[in-house]
Design an enzyme around this catalytic site. Structure first.
Site, mmCIF file in Angstrom:
data_model
loop_
_atom_site.group_PDB
_atom_site.id
_atom_site.type_symbol
_atom_site.label_atom_id
_atom_site.label_comp_id
_atom_site.label_asym_id
_atom_site.label_seq_id
_atom_site.Cartn_x
_atom_site.Cartn_y
_atom_site.Cartn_z
ATOM 1 C CG ASN B 22 36.024 38.189 44.962
ATOM 2 O OD1 ASN B 22 35.794 37.044 45.389
ATOM 3 N ND2 ASN B 22 36.870 39.001 45.546
ATOM 4 C CD1 TRP B 23 39.092 31.801 44.052
ATOM 5 C CD2 TRP B 23 39.880 33.024 42.360
ATOM 6 N NE1 TRP B 23 40.255 31.219 43.596
ATOM 7 C CE2 TRP B 23 40.756 31.947 42.555
ATOM 8 C CE3 TRP B 23 40.165 33.923 41.332
ATOM 9 C CZ2 TRP B 23 41.902 31.725 41.784
ATOM 10 C CZ3 TRP B 23 41.308 33.715 40.550
ATOM 11 C CH2 TRP B 23 42.156 32.628 40.785
ATOM 12 C CB ALA B 166 39.282 37.677 42.967
ATOM 13 C CE LYS B 217 44.500 31.829 51.797
ATOM 14 N NZ LYS B 217 43.942 33.003 51.181
ATOM 15 N NE ARG B 281 36.513 38.445 49.917
ATOM 16 C CZ ARG B 281 35.803 37.494 49.373
ATOM 17 N NH1 ARG B 281 35.305 36.518 50.133
ATOM 18 N NH2 ARG B 281 35.553 37.492 48.096
#
Lengths: 365, 365
Positions: B22-23, B166, B217, B281
């Site tokens: 997706n990204w 994304a 993160k 996610r």
């Protein structure tokens, strides 16, 4: 044994809460419980809470609070510790207090202080939980809440700011806060009075910055609300929070050039900004402003049950300061927040313009 | 006129995207549009996107992308700029590229680099968008993604991290990102290739820190998800983000003692953490983990459509490093995130224990 005797002999400290809105009621209850569970040697168990008299469903609000131990108007569905006593007379509520916890809306502060003048103990000190500041009409300088308290009453004033949405504090979910003070003795007392495993404090000497951050974050939280109303998504909201924090830091540095980044990463800085931009009053109202086209005044009347929104007023004050310093273009978020509240520009103009933030012109590797 | 002629004569730079999740699909499309709208003099208009072949509804995914200009499997409902060409053969996709944009899941990176070795242009350079890192089995040292690319292919490697969910980038909503590089020429090229008024870049030399933050993160975003699953509220989530950022900073400083706070307030730091803790996610899966009692593996299979969750793996690696350095107690959030993923402790143990964070023991005014 001897320590108990010495504690018994020592005069216990009395606490008064000056204010009884949602945050006032929540912190009064927290303090009431803390004193009862582990502060009986040091503090008087009874906590006075000054409560401006008004009628709630045919009953005086102070009587209602003292009868039901709940502030049905401003903090419904949460019990207030029953050693907190609501008192309608301001002078009566504060006259014996050693510690004055200020938590009135900032537009009522000056009048409240004037009324207290000459009616408090000489050695008392204050802790301000009030978010906002004043701008001097003539000089356009900032006048901090803690300075008003200090100057009017001639007492020391600490400040407490942080990610502390009132009803969550009342529900006893974990949070933290930042205390600003340069007075070691007073910070030790406040730690005993408030710090607990569900409400943790950290202490810093930067009183002025801590207080300014507490006011400024309401403006950025409104912008986060505008962007959510426009359905901009999480990337944009994160960028707004980051650019907003940058502007908050730069604004504080207009007054405190040498301040280190550390204080901005405390609960009073980044964390309060995050919590307020997830769902505080200013965020919620700003979101609704975009979604409904109602004015912020109307939304305040519909949703806040007599309490007031701090963001628009602070935005106006900050705008005035920046305009006077000829710095509006260096602070586009702080500038546009006021112009949006004032319905001079549309929220979409702000979000469409994020890519032109000065932050992106100064970094050219 | 003369500048056009000189641009025409200069060999245009070719870009290959290594990866198409997706990204990968979102950034390929952004780059395709940017090149077409303002980069034609400097870059080849056609952008190659390596895409591991697989079957989607009876059609090869590369053929589906090239026919419909949409990656129906990994980035549905968003058109990909039609100068992006999906290519199933890795060597074919990268052989003529001057700029290699890496965006494969980190577990496939080493194999991908090995296959590219000897099949790329000598003067090519890389930009890594991959979040995560490796830990050397013997030394327990961190091995960064950019180092793997650099060392295997013997080329320079920049890194790009930031608050870039994304599908929001694909929807062309404003976001920003942080580029890490010490190479001025390469940063100028990347600025031309990616920076736009809807996707703003800032450049810093701290490649390693920027990359570590992008991995770390994901761990804190999982903790934010756990707390939301437990309905802890906004104060707690703000405290988790702040304490989490403190641990991220301390972790980076184990390797880069002198790093200034500034980089942690960039998009790669605070902003990426905020966006990922609002709804990435890792956040979503962690929340579901608490609400459903399913394992993260099951949730990954149910929700991620063949893509993988980076948080649990990174948490495990960070745990190993901290254990080896005997520092687990100084990083309770990073520690407990792994123990929760591994079902050794309950999420509630982490949130119940926030008040004992070492941050609250070190600040006693």
């Amino acid at each position: 044994m001897s320590s108990k005797t010495s504690a018994d002999n020592k005069k216990k400290l009395q606490v008064a809460i000056v204010g009884s809105g949602n945050w006032g009621s929540a912190i009064a209850s927290h303090i009431g419980e803390k004193v009862r569970s582990s502060g009986k040697d040091q503090f008087e168990e009874k906590i006075s809470m000054w409560c401006k008299e008004e009628d709630v469903d045919g009953e005086k609000i102070t009587e209602l609070i003292n009868r039901t131990h709940e502030n049905k108007k401003y903090l419904p569905d949460h019990k207030i510790s029953d050693n907190v006593v609501a008192i309608p007379d301001l002078k009566e509520a504060v006259k014996d207090a050693d510690i004055l916890v200020f938590v009135v809306p900032h537009q009522f502060l000056k009048k409240t202080c004037e009324e207290m003048k000459g009616n408090i103990k000489q050695n008392a000190f204050a802790l301000s939980l009030i978010k906002g500041f004043y701008v001097d009409d003539k000089t356009n300088d900032i006048l901090l809440i803690s300075e008003v308290i200090k100057n009017t009453l001639n007492i020391d004033c600490l400040t407490m700011m942080g990610a502390n949405i009132a009803k969550e504090v009342a529900a006893k979910v974990f949070c933290e806060a930042t205390i600003g003070t340069k007075n070691k003795e007073h910070s030790t007392i406040i730690k005993s009075l408030i710090d607990s495993d569900k409400f943790r404090l950290r202490f810093f000497p930067d009183v002025e910055i801590i207080e300014m951050l507490g006011a400024l974050k309401n403006i950025i939280a409104m912008i986060a609300g505008f962007s959510e109303g426009l359905e901009c998504g999480f990337n944009t909201r994160a960028a707004i929070l980051r650019l907003g924090l940058r502007e908050m830091i730069e604004f504080c540095r207009l007054y405190h050039k040498e301040s280190s980044y550390e204080i901005y990463l405390e609960s009073c800085g980044m964390a309060d900004l995050v919590a307020s931009s997830l769902g505080g009053r200013n965020y919620d109202s700003a979101k609704k402003f975009v979604q409904t086209n109602k004015s912020l005044k109307e939304i305040e009347e519909e949703d806040l049950n007599g309490q007031s929104l701090q963001g628009p007023g602070t935005a106006e004050e900050v705008y005035r300061i920046l305009k006077n310093k000829n710095l509006l273009d260096r602070f586009p978020l702080l500038r546009d927040a006021h112009l949006i509240c004032d319905q001079k520009i549309k929220p979409k103009q702000l979000t469409d313009n994020l890519g032109n933030h000065p932050e992106f012109q100064t970094n050219q590797q």
